[in-house]
Structure formats: C-alpha cells, structure tokens
Write a protein that holds these residues in place. Structure first.
Motif, mmCIF file in Angstrom:
data_model
loop_
_atom_site.group_PDB
_atom_site.id
_atom_site.type_symbol
_atom_site.label_atom_id
_atom_site.label_comp_id
_atom_site.label_asym_id
_atom_site.label_seq_id
_atom_site.Cartn_x
_atom_site.Cartn_y
_atom_site.Cartn_z
ATOM 1 N N VAL A 27 0.802 -1.143 -0.048
ATOM 2 C CA VAL A 27 -0.013 -0.088 -0.230
ATOM 3 C C VAL A 27 0.915 1.282 0.011
ATOM 4 O O VAL A 27 0.630 2.231 -0.603
ATOM 5 C CB VAL A 27 -0.966 0.056 1.209
ATOM 6 C CG1 VAL A 27 -1.662 1.162 1.133
ATOM 7 C CG2 VAL A 27 -1.981 -1.439 1.009
ATOM 8 N N ALA A 28 1.981 0.987 0.694
ATOM 9 C CA ALA A 28 2.839 2.322 0.590
ATOM 10 C C ALA A 28 3.420 2.551 -0.813
ATOM 11 O O ALA A 28 3.538 3.717 -1.201
ATOM 12 C CB ALA A 28 4.019 2.115 1.768
ATOM 13 N N LEU A 53 -5.688 10.442 2.607
ATOM 14 C CA LEU A 53 -6.939 9.435 2.647
ATOM 15 C C LEU A 53 -7.233 9.172 1.129
ATOM 16 O O LEU A 53 -7.508 7.971 0.972
ATOM 17 C CB LEU A 53 -8.081 10.000 3.425
ATOM 18 C CG LEU A 53 -9.114 8.722 3.703
ATOM 19 C CD1 LEU A 53 -8.581 7.688 4.242
ATOM 20 C CD2 LEU A 53 -10.250 9.624 4.480
ATOM 21 N N ASP A 54 -7.225 10.216 0.366
ATOM 22 C CA ASP A 54 -7.409 9.938 -1.325
ATOM 23 C C ASP A 54 -6.183 8.974 -1.622
ATOM 24 O O ASP A 54 -6.689 8.089 -2.349
ATOM 25 C CB ASP A 54 -7.160 11.277 -1.893
ATOM 26 C CG ASP A 54 -8.820 12.041 -1.716
ATOM 27 O OD1 ASP A 54 -9.915 11.777 -1.215
ATOM 28 O OD2 ASP A 54 -8.718 13.296 -1.885
ATOM 29 N N GLU A 58 -7.042 5.174 -3.163
ATOM 30 C CA GLU A 58 -6.685 4.853 -4.507
ATOM 31 C C GLU A 58 -5.847 3.654 -4.515
ATOM 32 O O GLU A 58 -5.958 2.683 -5.330
ATOM 33 C CB GLU A 58 -6.001 5.934 -5.218
ATOM 34 C CG GLU A 58 -5.725 5.943 -6.620
ATOM 35 C CD GLU A 58 -5.123 6.938 -7.516
ATOM 36 O OE1 GLU A 58 -4.306 6.785 -8.154
ATOM 37 O OE2 GLU A 58 -5.505 8.217 -7.028
ATOM 38 N N ALA A 59 -4.790 3.682 -3.545
ATOM 39 C CA ALA A 59 -3.965 2.707 -3.366
ATOM 40 C C ALA A 59 -5.013 0.930 -3.075
ATOM 41 O O ALA A 59 -4.495 0.057 -3.431
ATOM 42 C CB ALA A 59 -3.035 2.691 -2.312
ATOM 43 N N LEU A 67 -14.629 4.193 2.018
ATOM 44 C CA LEU A 67 -13.637 4.060 3.150
ATOM 45 C C LEU A 67 -14.544 4.740 4.302
ATOM 46 O O LEU A 67 -14.758 4.180 5.483
ATOM 47 C CB LEU A 67 -12.400 4.647 3.128
ATOM 48 C CG LEU A 67 -11.269 3.870 2.344
ATOM 49 C CD1 LEU A 67 -9.960 4.679 2.483
ATOM 50 C CD2 LEU A 67 -11.144 2.567 2.821
ATOM 51 N N ARG A 68 -14.942 6.045 4.263
ATOM 52 C CA ARG A 68 -15.708 6.495 5.334
ATOM 53 C C ARG A 68 -17.059 5.848 5.640
ATOM 54 O O ARG A 68 -17.614 5.813 6.660
ATOM 55 C CB ARG A 68 -16.195 8.000 4.721
ATOM 56 C CG ARG A 68 -14.627 8.988 5.054
ATOM 57 C CD ARG A 68 -15.147 10.409 4.651
ATOM 58 N NE ARG A 68 -14.165 11.179 4.953
ATOM 59 C CZ ARG A 68 -13.787 12.060 4.123
ATOM 60 N NH1 ARG A 68 -14.213 12.325 2.990
ATOM 61 N NH2 ARG A 68 -12.589 12.690 4.310
ATOM 62 N N ALA A 69 -17.847 5.559 4.594
ATOM 63 C CA ALA A 69 -19.162 4.634 4.803
ATOM 64 C C ALA A 69 -18.684 3.362 5.450
ATOM 65 O O ALA A 69 -19.281 2.944 6.349
ATOM 66 C CB ALA A 69 -19.523 4.410 3.443
#
Length: 181
Positions: A27-28, A53-54, A58-59, A67-69
């Motif tokens: 992910v990094a 966070l965007d 995307e990653a 993600l928020r949901a």
C-alpha cells in the motif's frame, strides 16, 4: 473529519487492505506514503489529511467515500433498544458484514425474496410459514431455518404477535464460495 471518524477510518483501511491481501509495504508503494504512517493510520495513532486519505483509497482500489462509509462498520459495539421500529426493526445498524432484521406482527409481505448470501430465520415468538425450493416449512417458536444464498423464498407470519429474526450476510459482501481459492 472529526477525531472519532478518523479513528474508525483507520480500522476500515486495515480491513480493506487485508481483504485485498496487501501488505503495508504494498500500500505504501501504491500510495507514496510511508509504511510507518500507514501503520499509524490503521492503529488509530494518526489522522490522515484529506489528500492522504485519497491516496490510501486509490491504493486500496476504492474511494474515500467508501472508506468513510465502511468506517461506521468499524464500531465494535452498538446497542439497539427494544421498541425501535414499527413492524420491521433493524437489529444491526450501519454497514456491517451481516444484516439483521426483526419482523413483528402478522406480516405477509406478499413477495418472493432472493438474496445473494446465506441467511438464517429464527422464530423468537409465534409461528411462520416459509416457502423455499418448492416446499413449505412451518416454523414454531424457537425453530430456525437456514437458506443458502440464491434460494428463492417467501414467508408469512401465521400467528398474531409473531417475532421473526432474519440474519444474513450483508448484500455488499461477496460471500460466495469459489473452489479455486
């Protein structure tokens, strides 16, 4: 994003990463963020900016909104009090891996259902009749009926005051069995 939401987003990020089978290093590499920072996000020790966070979303092949949901489902404890709802009551609120509804009264929804995932019906009080796979099943208090995902069915309460609990793997979860895995 308030602090509580940021904390829940961390758990949602971890869940999504694990679902995809990715390491923090992967992910990094995809996001351009450091492994320690991603670890801090997941472990609720850092609040990502909107831009970070965007990049994480995307990653993880999703969106910030998703993600928020999903962050709401990171809550481990939620009490739903008796008496909430009229005839149909959500026993589990939010977007979780399972869905649970309680139906009360002499309900006959008059339609057929077909869910993508497995479900269990439990008669807490009263009685119900379920038609599935061309057969009728009469359920009494304490009885349970399991239905595999994809089974067409319909049901109706047959006794006044019937309480039927329906618990299912949530529709947004792909719980279908893949023998190649």
């Amino acid at each position: 994003m308030d602090e509580k939401e940021a904390l829940r987003v961390g758990a949602a990020v971890r869940r999504r990463r694990r679902t995809l089978g990715l390491t923090l290093a992967a992910v990094a590499g995809r996001s351009g963020l450091s492994v320690p920072f991603l670890s801090q996000i997941e472990n609720e020790r850092a609040r990502p900016s909107a831009r970070s966070l965007d990049r994480v979303a995307e990653a993880l092949e999703t969106t910030t909104a998703r993600l928020r949901a999903a962050a709401d489902s990171a809550r481990a404890v939620d009490v739903v009090r008796a008496g909430e709802g009229d005839g149909v009551r959500r026993v589990v609120r939010g977007r979780h891996q399972l869905s649970a509804l309680e139906f009360t009264g002499e309900l006959d929804l008059g339609r057929e259902f077909q869910h993508r995932n497995d479900e269990v019906m439990y008669v807490a009080q009263g009685a119900a009749e379920v038609e599935a796979e061309g057969q009728a099943y009469r359920l009494e208090q304490g009885d349970t009926l399991f239905l595999s995902g994809g089974v067409r069915h319909r049901w109706r309460a047959t006794v006044p005051g019937t309480r039927l609990l329906v618990v299912a793997v949530a529709e947004h979860i792909d719980a279908t069995y893949d023998p190649r895995r």
